[in-house]
Design a protein around this motif. Structure first.
Motif, PDB file in Angstrom:
ATOM      1  N   GLN A 116      -8.635  -3.078  -0.694  1.00  0.00           N
ATOM      2  CA  GLN A 116      -8.076  -4.313  -1.243  1.00  0.00           C
ATOM      3  C   GLN A 116      -8.922  -5.511  -0.817  1.00  0.00           C
ATOM      4  O   GLN A 116      -9.170  -6.427  -1.613  1.00  0.00           O
ATOM      5  N   ARG A 140     -11.978  -5.616  -2.879  1.00  0.00           N
ATOM      6  CA  ARG A 140     -11.590  -5.928  -4.258  1.00  0.00           C
ATOM      7  C   ARG A 140     -11.338  -7.430  -4.421  1.00  0.00           C
ATOM      8  O   ARG A 140     -11.483  -7.986  -5.498  1.00  0.00           O
ATOM      9  N   GLU A 141     -10.971  -8.080  -3.319  1.00  0.00           N
ATOM     10  CA  GLU A 141     -10.697  -9.518  -3.329  1.00  0.00           C
ATOM     11  C   GLU A 141     -11.869 -10.317  -2.766  1.00  0.00           C
ATOM     12  O   GLU A 141     -11.691 -11.325  -2.095  1.00  0.00           O
ATOM     13  N   SER A 143      -7.947   2.572  -6.763  1.00  0.00           N
ATOM     14  CA  SER A 143      -8.793   1.989  -5.723  1.00  0.00           C
ATOM     15  C   SER A 143     -10.262   2.165  -6.077  1.00  0.00           C
ATOM     16  O   SER A 143     -10.629   2.996  -6.908  1.00  0.00           O
ATOM     17  N   LYS A 146       0.819  -1.222   0.000  1.00  0.00           N
ATOM     18  CA  LYS A 146       0.000   0.000   0.000  1.00  0.00           C
ATOM     19  C   LYS A 146       0.853   1.274   0.000  1.00  0.00           C
ATOM     20  O   LYS A 146       0.423   2.322   0.472  1.00  0.00           O
TER      21      LYS A 146
END
Length: 284
Positions: free
Chosen positions: A109, A112-113, A198, A11
């Protein structure tokens, strides 16, 4: 030959550096994106003056299942100790990010996963551990203890925001041991393109909703929907990421930002110490 190792942290712009900056250092510097690939490329680097390894996995992720809660700093120390033990006189590049912003990036994140927790749920599960893990002053002090000043380059995400050109110029000069080379490399980069954007705050709920649909279809019912739109292939797993991270932000402007003040207050004292340590390191 000299060795430079970029260890993250995660990050802190690693993807941008790995995609946009470090490849431009070749052939003067052999760029290897993962520490594990060093041995497989030995035959290619025998005659090279310098080697750059960039792998944020060296420093790890505080939320990885393989890391016990509260042991992120211990892994960081072990990684630096191993670098010194294995390699002779390496240089170290390490980046940090203001902790509240770091946590927000971890959350983005996470969804997103395929994560399905809301922001509040995510904090409830992880904040107690992160309060201790993200006191970064102890990381900086340990790095300064293990590496001489000329061996250590420390940057922050604030440096990216203030002047990405200046940061890249200083970083590549450090890697190449050549100030003129740093300016030449920085001049070649398109700083307007983003390597890993992002998901905007306004699209987080939509992302979680699609993640839940995928979880229901794939994990509970055992299948997922696949379809194509032109040259693009989609399924219930990747449509959330592609739609909310890449496609919609190109056409719609999202300005809403999360209020992080309460979170910032937890880390204000330690982050001030971090900035003072980094400033002193850069100017002595």
């Amino acid at each position: 030959m000299h060795l430079v190792i970029h260890v993250g942290l995660i990050k802190t712009g690693s993807t941008f550096l790995q995609q946009k900056v470090f490849p431009l250092l070749e052939p003067q510097v052999t760029f290897i994106r993962s520490n594990e690939k060093l041995l497989s490329r030995k035959h290619m680097i025998k005659n090279q003056n310098s080697i750059l390894i960039s792998d944020e996995n060296i420093s790890g992720n505080p939320l990885d299942e393989g890391i016990a809660h509260g042991e992120f700093f211990e892994q960081f120390k072990n990684s630096l100790d191993n670098i010194i033990k294995i390699h002779k006189g390496p240089k170290l590049v390490i980046g940090f990010r203001e902790p509240s912003d770091f946590i927000q990036s971890l959350y983005k994140q996470y969804i997103r996963e395929q994560g399905v927790d809301t922001w509040d749920q995510f904090l409830q599960k992880n904040l107690d551990v992160l309060k201790e893990d993200l006191l970064f002053s102890k990381y900086i002090l340990y790095a300064q203890k293990k590496f001489r000043k000329e061996q250590l380059f420390i940057y922050t995400m604030d440096d990216f925001k203030i002047s990405t050109f200046s940061l890249v110029e200083k970083l590549t000069s450090f890697i190449c041991d050549d100030k003129t080379q740093g300016h030449a490399i920085a001049s070649k980069i398109n700083f307007n393109s983003r390597s890993n954007p992002s998901i905007p705050l306004s699209l987080e709920k939509n992302t979680i909703r699609l993640n839940k649909i995928h979880s229901l279809m794939y994990n509970k019912l055992g299948f997922q929907v696949n379809f194509r739109v032109g040259k693009y292939s989609f399924n219930s797993r990747n449509i959330s990421r592609e739609l909310n991270q890449y496609i919609l932000p190109k056409f719609i402007s999202f300005h809403k930002k999360r209020d992080l003040k309460d979170l910032e207050n937890i880390f204000t004292k330690d982050w001030s110490i971090c900035k003072e340590l980094i400033h002193k390191h850069s100017n002595t």
